[in-house]
Design a protein around this motif. Sequence first.
Motif: not given
Lengths: 198, 611
Positions: B340-360
């Motif tokens: 993501x740091x490299x993508x940002x430097x090259x003006x590219x969008x970040x890697x998509x993230x998985x949105x799974x949410x867990x209970x405690x």
Amino acid sequence: MPDTKKIRIFMTGVGGQGTLTATTLLAKTALSQGLTVTSGEIHGMAQRGGVVESTVLIGCKSPKIGIGEADILLGFEPMETMRALPYLRQGGLVVSSTEYMPPLSVAMGKQECPTIDDIRKAVSTCTDKVYFMANQSIGLEAGAVQSGNIAMLGALCAAGELPFGPEALEAAIKANLPAKLQAVNLKALELGVKALNS
Amino acid sequence: MANPLLGDTPGDTHLLLGNEAIVRGAVEAGIQVVTCYPGTPSSEVPDTFYRISPDGKYYFEYSVNEKVALEVAGGATLAGAMSMCTMKHVGVNVAADPLMTLCYVGAPGGLMLLSADDPGCHSSQNEQDNRIYARLGGMPVLEPSSAQEAKDMARDGLLLSKKHGAPLLLRTTTRVNHLRGPVEFGPAPAPGKPEGFKRNPPHFVPIPAFSRPMHVRLMERMEALREEAENSPYNKVTGSGEYGIVCSGISRAYVADALDNAGLADKVTVLELGFSNPLPENKCLDFLKSVDTVLVVEELEPVVENELRVLAQKNGLSIEIKGKDVLPRNGEFDVTMVENAIREGLGESPVPTCECSLPELPGRPPNLCAGCPHRGTYYAARKVFGDDAVYSSDIGCYTLGLLPPLQTADFLLCMGSSISAGGGLAKASGQKVVAFIGDSTFFHSGLTGVANAVFNAHDVLIVILDNRTTAMTGHQPNPGVDKTVIGDNDHPLDIESAVRGLGVTEVRTVNPFNQRKTMAALEELGGMSGVRVLIAKEPCPLYTRRVYKKIAPQVAYVAESCTGRFDCLDKLACPAMYKEGGKAAVNPILCNGCMLCLQVCGHIKAKKRGS
């Protein structure tokens, strides 16, 4: 080494379960197939009864798997499968035990583990490629509770996501485990493959 | 058959732990002397040397602490022996005094210091970046990123150190120490005999008149090593493109995988610095001139980043250098973070993230093992002193006494600090202080604390938790042990005599599983003032099983009469106990038969194991 598709396997379990033995065996199996392999393990203060996380990466240089990077999640304990779920990439493969090793707070009756149904539901939000198996019972049936981990490796090899099948694992068991442990683990491997297909 | 790590079998490939690979590298270099103080994540290096030592051609010792370990290795290299000294990052703080001057005095036989740093604090009290020590002292630094490099750099580092007479730092991080990968062996010739010491006071005795020219020689040595770094195969440029990345250590692996994942490998120029100090300035300057932006990817401190900024400024380059402004200064990196740091430097969008949410989920914190004798000592101390005492703690398994319900660790600084910091707290506040320290830690740096407390009349009750081994890092021997995995200790030191020899008059020794006697001793000593010592002596149960080959013949069980009061669970938190149907229960597989719980509740009984 041939150019292979990258596969990242995240393994999690409880200290004392034999997670690291299984990790090394899987890495040796991959190496025996001529694959580029790196594995990693993190165990500091949590050696006994704490969470142990380890990794096997094929075709990668890094020994670490970050959040959302794992193609495969191998959970030797169901609650640890759930805890490690954020490491799985969307659509990855999960092979998990259904048999709990309750942490102290649960043993003391102060907290409760999520049910297997809760865990199934959580996993289903990330992927539909899921196999649950009774790891410890299968191990006991094979002859030693710890061999349940080898049963799970067998199931993983049979699931078709790795560039090798159960026969490669079988050869690695014969090449790497002491003679007196081989029969039990070969039996566990066979039961694990069967459990996947049942 | 000798261990494969010792064999002269070039071309063989083995799957090795990073730490085992370091051992092999040292063997290939012809290592003659190895010293250490064990500390995670470095421990498997000396443990492997120790295990295979009966067949090895080197001298090995577990030294009492890191300062002593480095001094022994320092003496050995002055005698012409190729030497290695291993420790974890905070261990270098202990060894810093001889280290700084060893860099002046030099290492005629070669001397490599392994510092295993721990970004992410997997098993440490801080995240310090020991590459800075190398800059402070003047040491060349190698930073491996794979098992193969761990082996190769250990070998090449020792040979380089000998060639220049320069103590060298092999700097690893937890991920490198604990990764496993294929390692191809090189030849492992017999090391032969060290040349012996050649008298030369102006070179080896740093009185001020001699130190000044030594400092000049050190700087000259570093310039010669800079030339080595310029030409080192560990420093290489790959790829092409105007976006530049400079990386060192394990970050090199993250960068390689990130570029591969993102499909950017051919759009970026990468400078890998495996030999990172002294900075190969010409190579770096050429690199800075060849790109228009640079991202420095290094974990923890901006060490290379700052050196590149200085280099750019000195040479009038206005190149943009990024590093700690886009990547964190704490914790470990991972591939996606770097991508993501490299993508940002090259003006590219970040890697998509998985949105799974867990209970405690219920946590699984580490806990003292079933049958751990420290539980008995802590239970008794809490019973006797409760919250009236301040508990000064030290480094070891026993630090886990901080967790409820025992709660017998209120503050902690470093190895050996419990006695001295405890004494200081008592002096300043007049509060009652109980200081806990393990047997290995006592020999590491507790002895001087006791001497100081006696000399300065501190008011402190010292409890030495003597479990007959160094349990936390994997059961290494210390001067007090009577048995080790490879044989008996012929000269076990007696802690009680040592404490009396240091001038403590009030000393008691108890078995912490005898609660009545332990509490009586704590009450008696607690009622006195000055320096008092209680030695709670009972071996670690895991060590008992492994080394003494003994298992307690009995296990505990909960009788039918259990009233469900759960004092046992609530006050001891033994991992072998659990609740079942309103009553307490004991898991006989986990029970180590210490019988502490029998003394806490009359409804718990003993039975023969397996019955």
